[in-house]
Design an enzyme around this catalytic site. Structure first.
Site, PDB file in Angstrom:
ATOM      1  N   THR A 137       0.849  -1.198   0.000  1.00  0.00           N
ATOM      2  CA  THR A 137       0.000   0.000   0.000  1.00  0.00           C
ATOM      3  C   THR A 137       0.880   1.241   0.000  1.00  0.00           C
ATOM      4  O   THR A 137       1.966   1.220   0.578  1.00  0.00           O
ATOM      5  CB  THR A 137      -0.853   0.011   1.292  1.00  0.00           C
ATOM      6  OG1 THR A 137      -1.775  -1.059   1.255  1.00  0.00           O
ATOM      7  CG2 THR A 137      -1.617   1.319   1.473  1.00  0.00           C
ATOM      8  N   ARG A 165     -13.318  -8.506  -0.837  1.00  0.00           N
ATOM      9  CA  ARG A 165     -12.612  -8.399   0.449  1.00  0.00           C
ATOM     10  C   ARG A 165     -12.274  -6.921   0.735  1.00  0.00           C
ATOM     11  O   ARG A 165     -11.839  -6.197  -0.144  1.00  0.00           O
ATOM     12  CB  ARG A 165     -11.333  -9.232   0.388  1.00  0.00           C
ATOM     13  CG  ARG A 165     -10.442  -9.112   1.610  1.00  0.00           C
ATOM     14  CD  ARG A 165      -9.292  -8.175   1.370  1.00  0.00           C
ATOM     15  NE  ARG A 165      -8.336  -8.153   2.466  1.00  0.00           N
ATOM     16  CZ  ARG A 165      -7.350  -7.286   2.589  1.00  0.00           C
ATOM     17  NH1 ARG A 165      -7.171  -6.374   1.655  1.00  0.00           N
ATOM     18  NH2 ARG A 165      -6.537  -7.329   3.607  1.00  0.00           N
ATOM     19  N   VAL A 166     -12.483  -6.499   1.966  1.00  0.00           N
ATOM     20  CA  VAL A 166     -12.146  -5.132   2.351  1.00  0.00           C
ATOM     21  C   VAL A 166     -11.021  -5.176   3.376  1.00  0.00           C
ATOM     22  O   VAL A 166     -11.149  -5.824   4.422  1.00  0.00           O
ATOM     23  CB  VAL A 166     -13.372  -4.402   2.959  1.00  0.00           C
ATOM     24  CG1 VAL A 166     -13.008  -2.979   3.364  1.00  0.00           C
ATOM     25  CG2 VAL A 166     -14.529  -4.391   1.968  1.00  0.00           C
ATOM     26  N   GLY A 167      -9.917  -4.507   3.067  1.00  0.00           N
ATOM     27  CA  GLY A 167      -8.790  -4.448   3.999  1.00  0.00           C
ATOM     28  C   GLY A 167      -8.929  -3.260   4.931  1.00  0.00           C
ATOM     29  O   GLY A 167     -10.000  -2.665   5.066  1.00  0.00           O
ATOM     30  N   ASP A 168      -7.836  -2.890   5.575  1.00  0.00           N
ATOM     31  CA  ASP A 168      -7.875  -1.771   6.528  1.00  0.00           C
ATOM     32  C   ASP A 168      -7.852  -0.405   5.854  1.00  0.00           C
ATOM     33  O   ASP A 168      -8.316   0.586   6.426  1.00  0.00           O
ATOM     34  CB  ASP A 168      -6.654  -1.847   7.454  1.00  0.00           C
ATOM     35  CG  ASP A 168      -5.361  -1.707   6.655  1.00  0.00           C
ATOM     36  OD1 ASP A 168      -5.103  -2.563   5.778  1.00  0.00           O
ATOM     37  OD2 ASP A 168      -4.619  -0.724   6.869  1.00  0.00           O
ATOM     38  N   THR A 187      -0.134   0.523   6.997  1.00  0.00           N
ATOM     39  CA  THR A 187       0.028  -0.391   5.864  1.00  0.00           C
ATOM     40  C   THR A 187       0.409  -1.762   6.424  1.00  0.00           C
ATOM     41  O   THR A 187       1.010  -1.848   7.495  1.00  0.00           O
ATOM     42  CB  THR A 187       1.122   0.081   4.886  1.00  0.00           C
ATOM     43  OG1 THR A 187       1.463  -1.010   4.011  1.00  0.00           O
ATOM     44  CG2 THR A 187       2.384   0.522   5.585  1.00  0.00           C
ATOM     45  N   GLY A 188       0.048  -2.809   5.688  1.00  0.00           N
ATOM     46  CA  GLY A 188       0.388  -4.162   6.145  1.00  0.00           C
ATOM     47  C   GLY A 188      -0.799  -5.091   5.995  1.00  0.00           C
ATOM     48  O   GLY A 188      -1.694  -4.818   5.191  1.00  0.00           O
ATOM     49  N   GLY A 190      -4.093  -6.272   6.226  1.00  0.00           N
ATOM     50  CA  GLY A 190      -5.286  -5.494   6.546  1.00  0.00           C
ATOM     51  C   GLY A 190      -6.182  -6.119   7.588  1.00  0.00           C
ATOM     52  O   GLY A 190      -6.781  -5.405   8.410  1.00  0.00           O
TER      53      GLY A 190
END
Ligand code: ASP
Length: 252
Positions: A137, A165-168, A187-188, A190
């Site tokens: 990211t 899919r939804v990350g952070d 970042t990382g 999620g």
């Protein structure tokens, strides 16, 4: 004035030149406009357009081979905009930025596409990249001469995760947080960042920014890649990770 950019927890100093270029562009815009939102997004666009990063053009692929993007922008005057599962737009961060001035704060999938088209963005095939593990990211936090702060973040997500899919990254308090006192980006991985409500909890500890970010990174196991960057309104600026995340700070 200040700007801090990162190229993702999953990246290495091999792409430092891309992060440097992003910070320099953001800095140029900050000097010209004293507008942290324009500066943070300008920096992010540079990395979205660089195929080596997991955002925009170089985004990683979902498990069915398609590209879906998440992005977010927020400002210290209390506005935010986030999009998730946006397909086939070159610069997702610009679509998220458009939401800053709307009543709606977040749009997903089809609705995000309709909004982007309505705002005049062109839908164009984003091929994406099979490379990269995940956490690449990109993002930037900027501060104007009178202390206003903005954050901007953009990602292709995590390679091989399912469509939808939804990350952070687009989640308020998890992947990003901004108020009159601070701007924070993560970042990382999620899922792990979201479970920890990472950025909001770092904010709660942020009297000493450096300590707060180091504490935030340690919320995740050592082998779960994570990075955090932030600027406080008193000028403290810091970034850290449990990887070799490339980052760049420019300040006067
Ligand atoms: N945080 C992003 C996500 O999980 C991945 C990344 O940092 O590249 O979607």
């Amino acid at each position: 004035m200040k700007i801090i950019c990162h190229g993702g927890a999953g990246h290495t100093p091999k792409v430092q030149d891309g992060v440097d270029k992003a910070a320099e562009e953001g800095w140029k815009i900050l000097k010209e406009t004293d507008n942290p939102t324009l500066a943070a997004t300008a920096a992010t666009i540079i990395m979205e357009d660089d195929f080596r990063f997991n955002a925009g053009t170089g985004s990683c692929l979902r498990d069915d081979g398609r590209v879906q993007n998440d992005a977010a922008v927020a400002t210290s005057d209390g506005r935010m905009g986030a999009i998730t599962n946006l397909q086939d737009f070159k610069n997702p961060v610009l679509v998220a930025r458009e939401l800053l001035d709307e009543f709606v704060t977040m749009l997903a999938g089809e609705g995000a596409i309709e909004f982007a088209l309505k705002k005049g963005f062109k839908q164009t095939k984003v091929k994406g990249s099979e490379k990269g593990w995940t956490g690449d990211t990109v993002g930037a936090v900027a501060q104007s001469s009178d202390g206003k702060i903005a954050v901007a973040s953009s990602t292709g997500g995590v390679r091989g995760r399912p469509v939808g899919r939804v990350g952070d990254t687009p989640l308020w308090g998890s992947g990003f947080y901004c108020d009159e006192s601070i701007g924070i980006l993560a970042t990382g991985v999620g899922e792990a960042i979201t479970e920890q409500l990472m950025c909001y909890r770092v904010y709660q500890h942020s009297k000493n920014l450096e300590k707060a970010l180091e504490w935030g990174v340690k919320l995740l196991p050592k082998d779960t890649g994570v990075g955090i960057i932030a600027i406080r309104n008193d000028g403290q600026i810091y970034g850290t990770s449990n990887t070799s995340m490339p980052l760049k700070i420019i300040e006067d």
